[in-house]
Enzyme design. Structure first.
Site, PDB file in Angstrom:
ATOM      1  N   SER A  34      44.898  29.402  44.957  1.00 35.02           N
ATOM      2  CA  SER A  34      45.944  28.375  45.074  1.00 35.02           C
ATOM      3  C   SER A  34      46.881  28.598  46.261  1.00 35.02           C
ATOM      4  O   SER A  34      47.242  27.627  46.939  1.00 35.02           O
ATOM      5  CB  SER A  34      46.736  28.272  43.777  1.00 35.02           C
ATOM      6  N   LYS A  83      49.072  28.449  29.982  1.00 33.02           N
ATOM      7  CA  LYS A  83      49.247  26.992  29.917  1.00 33.02           C
ATOM      8  C   LYS A  83      49.759  26.496  28.567  1.00 33.02           C
ATOM      9  O   LYS A  83      50.487  25.512  28.510  1.00 33.02           O
ATOM     10  CB  LYS A  83      47.931  26.294  30.270  1.00 33.02           C
ATOM     11  N   ASN A 104      50.348  22.982  33.162  1.00 37.86           N
ATOM     12  CA  ASN A 104      49.891  23.803  34.289  1.00 37.86           C
ATOM     13  C   ASN A 104      50.793  23.626  35.519  1.00 37.86           C
ATOM     14  O   ASN A 104      50.595  24.301  36.524  1.00 37.86           O
ATOM     15  CB  ASN A 104      48.431  23.502  34.656  1.00 37.86           C
ATOM     16  N   GLY A 165      36.855  26.283  24.228  1.00 37.73           N
ATOM     17  CA  GLY A 165      38.090  27.030  24.485  1.00 37.73           C
ATOM     18  C   GLY A 165      39.109  26.075  25.096  1.00 37.73           C
ATOM     19  O   GLY A 165      39.021  24.850  24.915  1.00 37.73           O
ATOM     20  N   GLY A 166      40.062  26.621  25.852  1.00 39.24           N
ATOM     21  CA  GLY A 166      41.116  25.786  26.434  1.00 39.24           C
ATOM     22  C   GLY A 166      40.557  24.721  27.368  1.00 39.24           C
ATOM     23  O   GLY A 166      40.891  23.534  27.258  1.00 39.24           O
ATOM     24  N   ARG A 188      29.868  29.033  21.136  1.00 40.40           N
ATOM     25  CA  ARG A 188      29.398  30.274  20.500  1.00 40.40           C
ATOM     26  C   ARG A 188      29.998  30.414  19.104  1.00 40.40           C
ATOM     27  O   ARG A 188      29.297  30.662  18.139  1.00 40.40           O
ATOM     28  CB  ARG A 188      29.792  31.470  21.387  1.00 40.40           C
ATOM     29  N   GLY A 276      32.787  23.632  39.901  1.00 39.75           N
ATOM     30  CA  GLY A 276      34.125  23.212  39.509  1.00 39.75           C
ATOM     31  C   GLY A 276      35.183  23.270  40.596  1.00 39.75           C
ATOM     32  O   GLY A 276      36.379  23.130  40.297  1.00 39.75           O
TER      33      GLY A 276
END
Ligand code: ATR
Length: 311
Positions: A34, A83, A104, A165-166, A188, A276
């Protein structure tokens, strides 16, 4: 010497006593791309700002946000694992943060003499009262990256989502909100996929949600698990239950390495693919727009990000 995102760019303003700051807090933070991306954007806009990165533990997050506010930072990004915690810590929540339940991006705002809250960048003398406003730019970045990097509009489409997940949760809710017709969830820990399926069904009743692999072809297979980050990781898909060629397009939220085993298999099977990096870019361009009130220089930021991540 070739331009390097780590070096001061040609239009970068020198640091002095009026320099203003933004930062990212996370743990671990050392590999964050970032700062390279944001400082390139800031320089291209000709602002005398800098974007820094700090290692901050969850226990320190509240005092770190308070410190940034005391030092009149303009804004913050929060990354793993902050977050959800930040959602509870900001003074006010923008609609985007309320919608996706995570923060975020923070913008610090001051109260003007007329009582209005305005971004701190608009004050030359610091206001007496400062508040933090929480935003979420991750969810929109998913939609934008799917559109720009894969040419996908998920409205009316079928999705196989790996991971609850998140990141998986935000992706499932955003695609449901974008009008996906049918969603298949795999995780999972199956109970987390069941919980997420229930949340999607409750909030977006028109979306058909199944926990398990589809027997039909899908428009998109999206990996939101962390499997693939390490070179010896197995592929996050059970290919005995779903053949990858039955996905028209495959998106892997992982961007380092640039091609995971999942993406290599997908390419071999003739699927359209994307990693991504676009999500990382578009959450960042949206954050810069929230802080500056200006359009972000997307191509400059993309170039700096690609150089930082892939060399
Ligand atoms: P993020 O914020 O990146 O989503 P997370 O909330 O920790 O991080 O979620 C990580 C995801 O990767 C989860 O779906 C996790 O599965 P579990 O819910 O069962 O933990 C998945 N994941 C991590 N390691 C995995 C592994 N070795 N095999 C399969 N899935 C894995």
């Amino acid at each position: 010497m070739p331009y390097n995102a780590r070096m001061p760019g040609p239009s970068e303003e020198p640091i002095n006593a009026s320099t203003r700051y933004c930062a990212v807090f996370g743990s671990p933070i050392k590999h964050s791309a970032s700062p390279a991306m944001q400082n390139a954007g800031i320089a291209a806009l000709g602002l005398s700002w800098r974007y820094l990165a700090f290692e901050v533990t969850p226990e320190e997050l509240e005092s770190a946000i308070a410190g940034a506010r005391t030092m009149h930072f303009l804004g913050l990004n929060l990354t793993v694992p902050h977050k959800l915690l930040a959602f509870e810590m900001v003074d006010v929540l923008d609609e985007s943060a309320k919608m996706w339940g995570a923060v975020n991006t923070i913008r610090f705002e001051g109260r003007s003499d007329s009582g209005e809250w305005k971004p701190l960048r608009e004050f030359s003398d610091m206001p007496g009262e400062i508040r933090s406003q929480g935003f979420n730019t991750d969810a929109d970045a998913i939609t934008r990256s799917l559109r720009e990097d894969l040419g996908i509009n998920i409205q009316g489409g079928k999705v196989l989502l790996l991971g609850a997940g998140g990141a998986g949760r935000t992706a499932a809710l955003k695609m449901a909100s974008d009008g996906a017709a049918e969603m298949f969830l795999i995780n999972r820990t199956a109970s987390k996929a069941e919980d997420l399926a229930e949340e999607v069904r409750t909030r977006f009743p028109s979306v058909k949600v199944t926990v398990g692999y589809p027997t039909v072809a899908v428009d998109l297979l999206l990996n939101a698990t962390s499997l693939g980050l390490k070179g010896d990781d197995s592929i996050p898909l059970d290919e005995s239950k779903f053949s990858i060629g039955k996905a028209h397009a495959v998106y892997d939220m992982i961007y380092r390495p640039a091609e995971t085993r999942l993406l290599i298999s997908a390419k071999d099977a003739g699927c359209r693919t994307s990693n991504g990096i676009g999500m990382l870019l578009y959450q960042g361009t949206a954050a810069l727009e929230i802080w500056t009130g200006q359009s972000a220089p997307v191509e400059v930021m993309r170039e700096a990000l690609l150089k930082e991540v892939y060399g």
